[in-house]
Each structure stands twice: as C-alpha cells, then as structure tokens.
Design an enzyme around this catalytic site. Sequence first.
Site, PDB file in Angstrom:
ATOM      1  N   ASP A 136       0.833  -1.215   0.000  1.00  0.00           N
ATOM      2  CA  ASP A 136       0.000   0.000   0.000  1.00  0.00           C
ATOM      3  C   ASP A 136       0.858   1.252   0.000  1.00  0.00           C
ATOM      4  O   ASP A 136       1.754   1.390   0.839  1.00  0.00           O
ATOM      5  CB  ASP A 136      -0.850   0.019   1.282  1.00  0.00           C
ATOM      6  CG  ASP A 136      -2.327   0.026   1.000  1.00  0.00           C
ATOM      7  OD1 ASP A 136      -2.726   0.276  -0.156  1.00  0.00           O
ATOM      8  OD2 ASP A 136      -3.099  -0.217   1.940  1.00  0.00           O
ATOM      9  N   GLU A 168     -14.148  -0.688  -1.899  1.00  0.00           N
ATOM     10  CA  GLU A 168     -14.378  -0.852  -0.451  1.00  0.00           C
ATOM     11  C   GLU A 168     -15.662  -0.138  -0.035  1.00  0.00           C
ATOM     12  O   GLU A 168     -15.832   1.068  -0.275  1.00  0.00           O
ATOM     13  CB  GLU A 168     -13.178  -0.291   0.326  1.00  0.00           C
ATOM     14  CG  GLU A 168     -13.373  -0.394   1.836  1.00  0.00           C
ATOM     15  CD  GLU A 168     -12.093  -0.237   2.644  1.00  0.00           C
ATOM     16  OE1 GLU A 168     -11.006  -0.136   2.058  1.00  0.00           O
ATOM     17  OE2 GLU A 168     -12.197  -0.231   3.887  1.00  0.00           O
TER      18      GLU A 168
END
Length: 266
Positions: free
Chosen positions: A85, A183
Amino acid sequence: MAKQMNVLDFAARKSSPHKISMVTCYDFWSAQLLNRTEVDTLLVGDSLAMVMHGFDSTVHADVDLMALHVRAVSRGAPDKFIVGDMPFLSVRKGLAPAMDAVQALMQAGANAVKIEGETGQADLIAHIVESGVPVMGHLGLTPQAVHGFGGHRVQGREDAAAKALVDSARRLADAGCFAVVLECVPAVVARCITESTGIPTIGIGAGRHTDGQVLVLQDLLGMNPDFKPKFLRHYADGFTTVSEAVNRFHQDIQAGCFPSRQESYA
Ligand code: KIV
C-alpha cells in the site's frame, strides 16, 4: 503449491468463475503461514497502522513503516504476489517523492503497489505503470480520506456519487491499473463497475458481484470478537483459540506440569 500469480493471471480472472482471493499480511510469521495456503495474493495494507500499531486510522502509516512490513512479508511468502500500500499523502507531493515511495516498496519486495483514490492522480498512476510497476487502484471508502468522509461510511449511495465511482474506475483502467479494490460501496454499484470496467474488481464490503474479495487477516480469523461490521465473516474464533491456549500454558506452569521430563534436557 500453485505458482505465484502475476498481472496476466489477474487479467485472466476478469469475469471468470475463478475469483481472486486476497488477504492482508503484515509480518513474517503470518506470511510464512499464508505462503502455504491457497490464497491468491497478499496485501501489505496500511491498515497495519491500526491492526499492528494501534493507531486510530491509516493516516499514521508512512513509507518507511510500509517498507519495513513489506520486507518481512516478502521474506516469509516468496510464492505469493505481494501488493504494498502506498501510504497517506505519498502520491500527493509531486512526481519525484511519489516515485521514491514506489521504489522503496518495490525494492522491499512488493510485486505491485496499491493507490487509494483516482481524482488528480490518473496521470501519476499512468506514469508508474509506464515505469513497469503494476498498480492496483482502490475506490469507495478509501480509509486515508476518513477525515474527509466524516467517518468510515459506505460510499456511492447517491446516484451522482455512484456515477463518479464508475467513471473513476474507468479512468483507473485507462491509466493502466491491473485491478481495483472496491471498499464499502453498495453491491449494485460494485456490480456496475465490475461489468463496465475491463480490469478485475476486488471487493471488501462491496457485495458478491466482484471478481474477487479481500479481508483483513485478523478480522477473518475473529481475533477481535467485538469487531463485526456487516461485511465481515469470521472464519475462526481466533480470540478464543489463542487466549485458551495461552491460559492452558499459564495453568500448566502453575500446576507444575510444564515442562515435562520429555520436554527437558537430560
Ligand atoms: O489497508 C488495507 O487493509 C486495505 C484493505 C482493506 C483493502 O486497503
């Protein structure tokens, strides 16, 4: 054991019955364990700031911290495709610092980087992809923007917001992303993105009509019995399993039955 995935394998899973499974992984010992599972890919997510370091948001992760964890995971899981990430603001300070951050994660052992958001970043993402680095997008509830969202809340409920997500996903695909995480968006929106975008979608709290699913390892293991958002399924009662084992160890010591003679050196 299945061979390590690559970006071509991700592309082949688009609209395939063979869906992509991804779990987060932050450290060496869980990486060793996951390396021996069937899971397709590991995400060294910046959620490690919360899960491993106790911060209240992912805003507290920086490039050095991410690289440290990517290095540990890559040592433990040499057979898995590892996504690292890009942490808070690492892609918002100009081209050179962003490329330095990408370099740090890739040289730490990542096979790809994940970048939250699209607005104002498509050109940078295209540049990273053109530099030979696979980029996974991330849309919907992008936790680095939690303060801008006013909390962890489902995104894309209104028509305009849903359309903006569909458009962003298309621009991420055009920029060269090999996959995109969705998400906490309504299932119908995730389905629309999945059907209208040429790259695989990987959902978390995005319903079942995506090309794959991702969960935080500790969440799916039920390590925190009090954390049970709507989208989460506990695949184990890790909290009970681990605390019972530690309590048995404690009790055996008190009872004088650990270690036994066989567990002692003559
Ligand atoms: O950091 C993370 O764990 C993530 C997943 C929730 C997708 O980005």
